[in-house]
Design a protein around this motif. Sequence first.
Motif, PDB file in Angstrom:
ATOM      1  N   PRO A 253      -3.784   2.720   6.547  1.00 51.16           N
ATOM      2  CA  PRO A 253      -3.754   2.506   5.100  1.00 51.16           C
ATOM      3  C   PRO A 253      -5.132   2.436   4.493  1.00 51.16           C
ATOM      4  O   PRO A 253      -5.364   2.956   3.409  1.00 51.16           O
ATOM      5  CB  PRO A 253      -3.027   1.166   4.974  1.00 51.16           C
ATOM      6  CG  PRO A 253      -2.282   1.001   6.254  1.00 51.16           C
ATOM      7  CD  PRO A 253      -3.099   1.698   7.279  1.00 51.16           C
TER       8      PRO A 253
ATOM      9  N   THR B 143       1.441   5.290   2.950  1.00 53.36           N
ATOM     10  CA  THR B 143       0.778   4.925   4.198  1.00 53.36           C
ATOM     11  C   THR B 143       1.488   5.482   5.421  1.00 53.36           C
ATOM     12  O   THR B 143       1.029   5.290   6.531  1.00 53.36           O
ATOM     13  CB  THR B 143       0.711   3.393   4.331  1.00 53.36           C
ATOM     14  OG1 THR B 143       2.035   2.860   4.245  1.00 53.36           O
ATOM     15  CG2 THR B 143      -0.141   2.785   3.232  1.00 53.36           C
TER      16      THR B 143
ATOM     17  N   SER C 131       0.861  -1.188   0.000  1.00 57.29           N
ATOM     18  CA  SER C 131       0.000   0.000   0.000  1.00 57.29           C
ATOM     19  C   SER C 131       0.896   1.236   0.000  1.00 57.29           C
ATOM     20  O   SER C 131       1.599   1.483   0.994  1.00 57.29           O
ATOM     21  CB  SER C 131      -0.920   0.007   1.238  1.00 57.29           C
ATOM     22  OG  SER C 131      -1.731  -1.150   1.241  1.00 57.29           O
TER      23      SER C 131
END
Length: 328
Positions: free
Chosen positions: A253, A232, A229
């Motif tokens: 996230p 984040t 991700s």
Amino acid sequence: MQAQKGLTFLSMNMYFEGYGYRGSTFEQTYRCYPASFIDKPQLESGDKIIMPPSALDRLASLHIEYPMLFEVRNTAAERTSHCGVLEFIAEEGMIYMPYWMMQNLLLQEGDMVFIKNANLPKGTYVKLQPHTTDFLDISNPKAILEKTLRNYSCLTTGDSIMVAYNNKKYYIDIVETKPASAISIIETDCEVDFAPPLDYKEPERPKPTAPPSADPAAEAQVEEEPKFSPFTGPGRRLDGKPAKDLDASSSSPAKRQANATNSVQPSASSTPQITAPRKTTGKLVFGSGGSQSSKGTEKVPEKDAKEEPKKEEPKFSAFTGKKYSLKG
């Protein structure tokens, strides 16, 4: 002359019959004692016995072929073995044999044993089985065994021979012999094979693992690896000041990804709020939704305007110090 020969032959028959010898074969019963009774320790390293002198006279009259081999039998225990002869110096009615041979025949000191001459075929194959794995730990067990068997004249299936090496005694079972159950090993080329020792234990094999299951339900239970991700981490300003405007909850996230999708693609639920503003009864409202959204958007720059202005640093001014005269 013929009468003299007849008397000589008759006297010989009477002599041998006095010691119990009869027929064309040598068969006699003796009391047996271990080799330690006659101070002959070398007997223990072979399979030869010591017999009385009368046995030699009887064997010579029967023209027994050399090497002389004998069947030794314990009639009470029904045990049989075979051996050779080393000397004829024992007392009459007695024989001396290795102690390991007495153990094979289940004989005690002074027990009666039956002796009979035997003709054994030359051996071609013998299979041995040591009692312990210590015998295999010897640096060269084949050479030690070959040296020991030079003192043996025959081998019998089911017997246990003794090999002395480095002040230690190793016992070896005769598992199999060919071409007969008792063979002669004098001047013969015999193939030797070894069986695993009696105390040998095979190493435990690892248990086979279960094959992977093809059930889709089991595959679904496997935890998915976390996906990558981006963006984040916590937000930071370039000027070094703390990011007060950022919401603490947006650091996760999932929430950041949701905010990013909302900022890129407007949701269907937000569209009617802009296009279909709430109307009051009896009044016409023009651009009320646009005014509300503009107010909402103008709140963010107002916060920036409220920030304290930076203090200007004092500028450099030339010739601002005290005046001094050269005259003093």
